[in-house]
Design a protein around this motif. Structure first.
Motif, short mmCIF file in Angstrom:
data_model
loop_
_atom_site.label_atom_id
_atom_site.label_comp_id
_atom_site.label_asym_id
_atom_site.label_seq_id
_atom_site.Cartn_x
_atom_site.Cartn_y
_atom_site.Cartn_z
N GLU A 110 -2.23 18.13 7.85
CA GLU A 110 -1.24 20.32 7.93
C GLU A 110 -1.78 21.39 7.36
O GLU A 110 -1.91 22.29 7.87
CB GLU A 110 0.18 19.86 7.13
CG GLU A 110 1.70 21.28 6.71
CD GLU A 110 1.23 21.44 8.30
OE1 GLU A 110 2.18 22.35 8.26
OE2 GLU A 110 2.16 20.46 9.39
N ARG A 112 -5.53 21.02 6.97
CA ARG A 112 -6.28 21.89 8.49
C ARG A 112 -5.70 22.53 9.49
O ARG A 112 -6.13 23.55 10.42
CB ARG A 112 -6.68 20.49 8.62
CG ARG A 112 -7.74 20.20 7.30
CD ARG A 112 -8.46 18.60 7.47
NE ARG A 112 -8.83 18.32 6.89
CZ ARG A 112 -9.08 17.40 5.67
NH1 ARG A 112 -7.38 16.95 6.31
NH2 ARG A 112 -9.60 16.79 4.55
N HIS A 113 -3.99 21.99 9.74
CA HIS A 113 -3.92 22.46 11.05
C HIS A 113 -3.48 24.17 10.93
O HIS A 113 -3.58 24.87 11.09
CB HIS A 113 -2.81 22.05 11.55
CG HIS A 113 -1.59 21.92 12.43
ND1 HIS A 113 -2.19 22.43 14.20
CD2 HIS A 113 -0.37 23.35 12.46
CE1 HIS A 113 -1.39 22.90 14.06
NE2 HIS A 113 -0.14 23.44 14.07
N LYS A 114 -2.77 24.10 9.66
CA LYS A 114 -2.39 25.71 9.00
C LYS A 114 -3.95 26.36 9.38
O LYS A 114 -3.67 27.53 10.05
CB LYS A 114 -1.59 25.98 8.00
CG LYS A 114 -0.81 25.20 8.06
CD LYS A 114 0.58 26.27 8.43
CE LYS A 114 1.86 25.35 8.27
NZ LYS A 114 3.05 26.24 9.29
N LEU A 115 -4.90 25.98 8.71
CA LEU A 115 -6.09 26.50 8.54
C LEU A 115 -6.18 27.50 9.36
O LEU A 115 -6.96 27.78 10.53
CB LEU A 115 -6.56 25.92 7.75
CG LEU A 115 -8.07 26.90 7.51
CD1 LEU A 115 -8.42 28.03 6.91
CD2 LEU A 115 -9.30 25.87 6.67
N ALA A 116 -6.35 26.19 10.50
CA ALA A 116 -6.70 26.18 12.68
C ALA A 116 -6.44 27.66 13.16
O ALA A 116 -6.17 27.88 14.05
CB ALA A 116 -6.79 24.96 13.02
N GLU A 117 -4.81 27.19 12.72
CA GLU A 117 -4.27 28.82 13.49
C GLU A 117 -3.75 29.48 12.98
O GLU A 117 -4.23 31.32 13.84
CB GLU A 117 -2.46 28.47 12.30
CG GLU A 117 -2.08 27.11 13.94
CD GLU A 117 -0.91 26.72 13.35
OE1 GLU A 117 0.16 27.45 12.23
OE2 GLU A 117 0.18 25.87 14.37
N TYR A 118 -4.44 29.82 11.77
CA TYR A 118 -4.63 31.37 10.76
C TYR A 118 -6.34 31.30 11.05
O TYR A 118 -6.38 32.97 11.74
CB TYR A 118 -5.42 30.76 9.64
CG TYR A 118 -5.84 32.08 8.61
CD1 TYR A 118 -4.34 33.17 8.54
CD2 TYR A 118 -6.82 32.50 8.08
CE1 TYR A 118 -5.10 34.38 7.76
CE2 TYR A 118 -7.37 33.18 7.75
CZ TYR A 118 -6.44 35.05 7.39
OH TYR A 118 -6.95 35.92 6.87
N GLN A 119 -7.25 30.90 11.73
CA GLN A 119 -8.73 31.10 12.66
C GLN A 119 -8.76 31.72 13.15
O GLN A 119 -8.83 32.26 14.18
CB GLN A 119 -9.37 30.19 11.42
CG GLN A 119 -10.17 29.47 10.62
CD GLN A 119 -10.44 28.44 10.07
OE1 GLN A 119 -10.75 27.67 10.41
NE2 GLN A 119 -11.44 28.85 9.58
N ALA A 120 -8.05 30.74 14.26
CA ALA A 120 -7.71 31.33 15.76
C ALA A 120 -7.21 32.30 15.31
O ALA A 120 -6.98 33.69 16.18
CB ALA A 120 -6.99 30.36 16.46
N SER A 121 -5.77 32.73 15.31
CA SER A 121 -5.62 34.49 14.32
C SER A 121 -5.84 35.15 14.32
O SER A 121 -6.24 36.64 15.65
CB SER A 121 -4.24 34.29 14.19
OG SER A 121 -4.17 34.23 12.61
#
Length: 132
Positions: A110, A112-121
């Motif tokens: 979770e 890593r998922h949240k970090l990926a979402e943040y980086q994508a945004s």
């Protein structure tokens, strides 16, 4: 497991290993550091699957500066290279136990998922700013 000493050469490779890493920032002259040291060592014996490490601040001024350590003792808790906690001051054993249990319970998938979402945004915002 015993407590390992970290220096500028061993810090990065130790931080890069998977799992939980607790780092105590201390000095020989620091009385609270010596008191917390026995708690820290006791936990290291209790949890051999966790890496417990120390940085003696007088011998590692570059690490102290890079990591922003200003007060002793300080405790940093990492899991899989992610900083979870940066605590100033000694912790009593029950509180350190709680910190360890919280680090264990964390769902790193979770994170890593949240970090990926943040980086994508952030990437979308940068593209939007440059495309305007």
């Amino acid at each position: 497991m015993s407590v390992v000493s970290l220096d500028s050469k061993s810090f990065g490779p130790t931080l890069g290993r998977p799992g939980i890493l607790l780092i105590e920032w201390w000095a020989k002259w620091c009385s609270p550091c010596r008191a917390f040291g026995s708690v820290f060592e006791g936990m290291a014996e209790r949890y051999p699957d966790i890496t417990f490490a120390r940085v003696e601040v007088n011998g590692q001024p570059e690490l102290v500066e890079v990591m922003g350590v200003q007060v002793l003792p300080s405790l940093m808790v990492f899991r899989d290279g992610f900083l979870l906690l940066n605590h100033v001051g000694a912790l009593p054993e029950p509180m350190l136990e709680d910190v360890i249990q919280q680090a264990r319970a964390l769902d790193m998938g979770e994170v890593r998922h949240k970090l990926a979402e943040y980086q994508a945004s952030k990437a979308r915002v940068r593209v939007g700013l440059h495309g305007a």
